[in-house]
Design a protein around this motif. Structure first.
Motif, PDB file in Angstrom:
ATOM      1  N   VAL A 256      -4.527  -2.178 -19.089  1.00 50.93           N
ATOM      2  CA  VAL A 256      -5.782  -1.667 -18.237  1.00 50.93           C
ATOM      3  C   VAL A 256      -6.911  -2.974 -17.990  1.00 50.93           C
ATOM      4  N   MET A 257      -7.283  -3.121 -16.740  1.00 51.25           N
ATOM      5  CA  MET A 257      -8.398  -3.606 -16.452  1.00 51.25           C
ATOM      6  C   MET A 257      -9.525  -2.729 -16.004  1.00 51.25           C
ATOM      7  N   MET A 258     -10.579  -2.871 -16.936  1.00 50.11           N
ATOM      8  CA  MET A 258     -11.586  -2.057 -16.569  1.00 50.11           C
ATOM      9  C   MET A 258     -12.809  -2.667 -15.732  1.00 50.11           C
TER      10      MET A 258
ATOM     11  N   TRP B  34      -0.395  -4.199 -14.791  1.00 55.47           N
ATOM     12  CA  TRP B  34      -1.662  -3.804 -14.873  1.00 55.47           C
ATOM     13  C   TRP B  34      -2.276  -2.709 -14.007  1.00 55.47           C
ATOM     14  N   LYS B  35      -3.216  -2.019 -14.581  1.00 57.90           N
ATOM     15  CA  LYS B  35      -3.811  -0.897 -13.687  1.00 57.90           C
ATOM     16  C   LYS B  35      -5.397  -0.998 -14.030  1.00 57.90           C
ATOM     17  N   LEU B  36      -5.830  -1.096 -12.627  1.00 57.11           N
ATOM     18  CA  LEU B  36      -7.331  -1.160 -12.736  1.00 57.11           C
ATOM     19  C   LEU B  36      -7.921   0.014 -12.573  1.00 57.11           C
ATOM     20  N   ILE B  37      -9.136   0.160 -13.264  1.00 55.59           N
ATOM     21  CA  ILE B  37      -9.927   1.488 -13.426  1.00 55.59           C
ATOM     22  C   ILE B  37     -11.137   1.161 -13.521  1.00 55.59           C
ATOM     23  N   PRO B  38     -11.916   1.863 -12.345  1.00 56.22           N
ATOM     24  CA  PRO B  38     -13.364   1.547 -12.209  1.00 56.22           C
ATOM     25  C   PRO B  38     -14.249   2.289 -13.136  1.00 56.22           C
TER      26      PRO B  38
ATOM     27  N   GLY C 158     -12.483   8.872 -16.457  1.00 56.94           N
ATOM     28  CA  GLY C 158     -12.499  10.033 -17.202  1.00 56.94           C
ATOM     29  C   GLY C 158     -11.139  10.583 -17.562  1.00 56.94           C
ATOM     30  N   LYS C 159     -10.107  10.338 -16.615  1.00 58.61           N
ATOM     31  CA  LYS C 159      -8.544  10.759 -16.767  1.00 58.61           C
ATOM     32  C   LYS C 159      -8.012   9.896 -17.843  1.00 58.61           C
ATOM     33  N   TYR C 160      -8.235   8.619 -17.511  1.00 60.42           N
ATOM     34  CA  TYR C 160      -7.760   7.617 -18.340  1.00 60.42           C
ATOM     35  C   TYR C 160      -8.200   7.754 -19.815  1.00 60.42           C
ATOM     36  N   ILE C 161      -9.630   7.798 -19.928  1.00 59.87           N
ATOM     37  CA  ILE C 161      -9.819   7.966 -21.484  1.00 59.87           C
ATOM     38  C   ILE C 161      -9.688   9.367 -22.246  1.00 59.87           C
ATOM     39  N   ASP C 162      -9.692  10.298 -21.270  1.00 61.01           N
ATOM     40  CA  ASP C 162      -9.003  11.533 -21.867  1.00 61.01           C
ATOM     41  C   ASP C 162      -7.360  11.292 -22.310  1.00 61.01           C
ATOM     42  N   SER C 163      -6.708  10.370 -21.683  1.00 58.27           N
ATOM     43  CA  SER C 163      -5.333  10.405 -22.147  1.00 58.27           C
ATOM     44  C   SER C 163      -5.002   9.530 -23.576  1.00 58.27           C
ATOM     45  N   LEU C 164      -6.161   8.959 -23.971  1.00 60.27           N
ATOM     46  CA  LEU C 164      -6.246   8.117 -25.088  1.00 60.27           C
ATOM     47  C   LEU C 164      -6.309   8.994 -26.305  1.00 60.27           C
ATOM     48  N   SER C 165      -5.658   8.559 -27.481  1.00 53.44           N
ATOM     49  CA  SER C 165      -5.779   9.314 -28.772  1.00 53.44           C
ATOM     50  C   SER C 165      -7.175   8.766 -29.327  1.00 53.44           C
ATOM     51  N   ASP C 166      -7.609   9.581 -30.423  1.00 50.34           N
ATOM     52  CA  ASP C 166      -8.902   9.093 -30.709  1.00 50.34           C
ATOM     53  C   ASP C 166      -9.084   7.639 -31.515  1.00 50.34           C
ATOM     54  N   ASP C 167      -7.817   7.292 -32.121  1.00 45.89           N
ATOM     55  CA  ASP C 167      -7.885   5.829 -32.450  1.00 45.89           C
ATOM     56  C   ASP C 167      -7.846   5.056 -31.376  1.00 45.89           C
TER      57      ASP C 167
ATOM     58  N   VAL D 295       1.053  -1.144   0.032  1.00 46.14           N
ATOM     59  CA  VAL D 295       0.093   0.017  -0.083  1.00 46.14           C
ATOM     60  C   VAL D 295       1.029   1.111  -0.014  1.00 46.14           C
ATOM     61  N   LYS D 296       0.769   2.057  -1.052  1.00 46.77           N
ATOM     62  CA  LYS D 296       1.934   3.192  -1.169  1.00 46.77           C
ATOM     63  C   LYS D 296       1.181   4.328  -1.754  1.00 46.77           C
ATOM     64  N   GLU D 297       1.560   5.542  -1.606  1.00 52.22           N
ATOM     65  CA  GLU D 297       1.489   6.710  -2.280  1.00 52.22           C
ATOM     66  C   GLU D 297       2.019   6.911  -3.818  1.00 52.22           C
ATOM     67  N   GLY D 298       1.242   6.970  -4.687  1.00 52.61           N
ATOM     68  CA  GLY D 298       2.103   7.121  -6.024  1.00 52.61           C
ATOM     69  C   GLY D 298       0.754   7.528  -7.110  1.00 52.61           C
ATOM     70  N   ASP D 299       1.033   7.193  -8.422  1.00 57.84           N
ATOM     71  CA  ASP D 299       0.184   7.745  -9.534  1.00 57.84           C
ATOM     72  C   ASP D 299      -0.032   6.387 -10.418  1.00 57.84           C
ATOM     73  N   ILE D 300      -1.242   5.979 -10.229  1.00 58.83           N
ATOM     74  CA  ILE D 300      -1.668   4.574 -10.907  1.00 58.83           C
ATOM     75  C   ILE D 300      -1.259   4.450 -12.466  1.00 58.83           C
ATOM     76  N   PHE D 301      -1.330   5.746 -12.984  1.00 55.57           N
ATOM     77  CA  PHE D 301      -0.997   5.675 -14.333  1.00 55.57           C
ATOM     78  C   PHE D 301       0.340   5.631 -14.865  1.00 55.57           C
ATOM     79  N   SER D 302       1.548   5.660 -13.773  1.00 54.79           N
ATOM     80  CA  SER D 302       2.729   5.673 -14.105  1.00 54.79           C
ATOM     81  C   SER D 302       3.348   4.303 -13.581  1.00 54.79           C
ATOM     82  N   ALA D 303       2.348   3.585 -13.040  1.00 55.98           N
ATOM     83  CA  ALA D 303       2.780   2.142 -12.464  1.00 55.98           C
ATOM     84  C   ALA D 303       2.877   1.139 -13.495  1.00 55.98           C
ATOM     85  N   ASN D 304       4.028   0.166 -13.241  1.00 59.10           N
ATOM     86  CA  ASN D 304       4.334  -0.798 -13.982  1.00 59.10           C
ATOM     87  C   ASN D 304       3.389  -2.059 -13.815  1.00 59.10           C
TER      88      ASN D 304
END
Length: 279
Positions: free
Chosen positions: A173-175, A98-102, A123-132, A87-96
């Motif tokens: 990503v695990m949704m 699988w990243k679980l996103i609800p 929302g942040k995850y989807i916004d980070s994606l390109s249109d493709d 259990v730690k402080e961090g940014d899940i998007f920069s983790a190595n």
């Protein structure tokens, strides 16, 4: 002031542990002194000797509290049924790994501050994606039907609703289908459903993870509504995540690291040291 408040909030368990450890250290010092034939007579009479020993003990307790707090300020490692959980402080998007996103039960991807808020985790995850990538994400949601959990088609066949706990995969990503979605565009669940969803989630992760590291946010925090809870203490949510792993009967490979990643803001409300008793 923040440091003082954290120390005070940690005193019950950390003080007890520190008192025990300091006593053990003091006992070890006593044995060494006995072997070296060192005498306390140089300190003076008995009251002075008792005062000196007491002072050493107090210094040891204070030093132990400081070190324990320092070591668990931003991270703690737990052993849950033989599985390593950090259990730690961090940014899940920069983790190595699988990243679980609800997500909600429809796995909606429309980020417009109505269906999905821009400042929510998905929302942040989807916004980070390109249109493709967004188009590929929609395709993955529509075609990834490997989960054994139920899904329900709408009467007109336009939308599919998935059982809470369902996981779909896209890239790394695990949704997770975490919440219901009502007519007011509100994502919500209740405490009983939340706990049941987490247990199913662990089984779904076990089905999906393929030996890669697993990174999980504070599930249920943020904008998620729990209908029967007036507030959502972060530490209570975290304990629930750990408890459901313990009771899920799911076992992960011992070499796989499971990380629960907290934001700095969430960490300020959680006493990590108190978690050290979790098994």
């Amino acid at each position: 002031m923040r440091g003082i408040r954290q120390i005070i909030s940690m005193l019950p368990k950390i003080l007890t542990d520190s008192l025990k450890l300091a006593f053990t250290i003091l006992g070890g010092i006593g044995i060494v002194v006995g072997f070296t034939s060192f005498s306390l007579d140089c300190i003076g009479k008995l009251p002075a000797q008792i005062g000196a020993v007491t002072l050493v003990y107090v210094v040891l307790v204070i030093g132990t509290i400081y070190i324990k707090r320092k070591l668990t300020k931003n991270q703690v490692t737990l052993n849950i049924r033989g599985m390593k959980v950090i259990v730690k402080e961090g940014d899940i998007f920069s983790a190595n790994g699988w990243k679980l996103i609800p997500f909600n039960e429809y796995f909606d991807t429309q980020v417009d501050d109505i269906i999905i808020a821009h400042n929510s985790l998905n929302g942040k995850y989807i916004d980070s994606l390109s249109d493709d990538e967004k188009e590929a994400l929609k395709l993955a949601i529509a075609t990834d039907n490997r989960s054994p959990l139920k899904r329900y088609e709408s009467a007109d066949g336009a939308k599919t609703r998935y059982e809470l706990g369902t996981i779909k995969v896209f890239q790394d990503v695990m949704m997770l289908a975490l919440t219901h979605f009502n007519e007011q565009n509100e994502a919500h669940t209740n405490r009983a459903e939340y706990e049941n969803t987490l247990r199913k989630m662990w089984k779904e992760i076990n089905r999906t993870y393929q030996g890669k590291p697993i990174n999980i946010p504070l599930i249920g925090g943020g904008l998620t509504r729990l209908d029967d809870m007036t507030d959502k203490p972060n530490e209570q949510l975290l304990r629930c995540i750990l408890c459901t792993l313990r009771t899920s009967n799911v076992t992960f490979d011992e070499n796989v690291q499971i990380s629960i990643i907290l934001t700095k803001k969430a960490l300020e409300t959680i006493n990590l040291y108190e978690l050290k008793g979790e098994k």
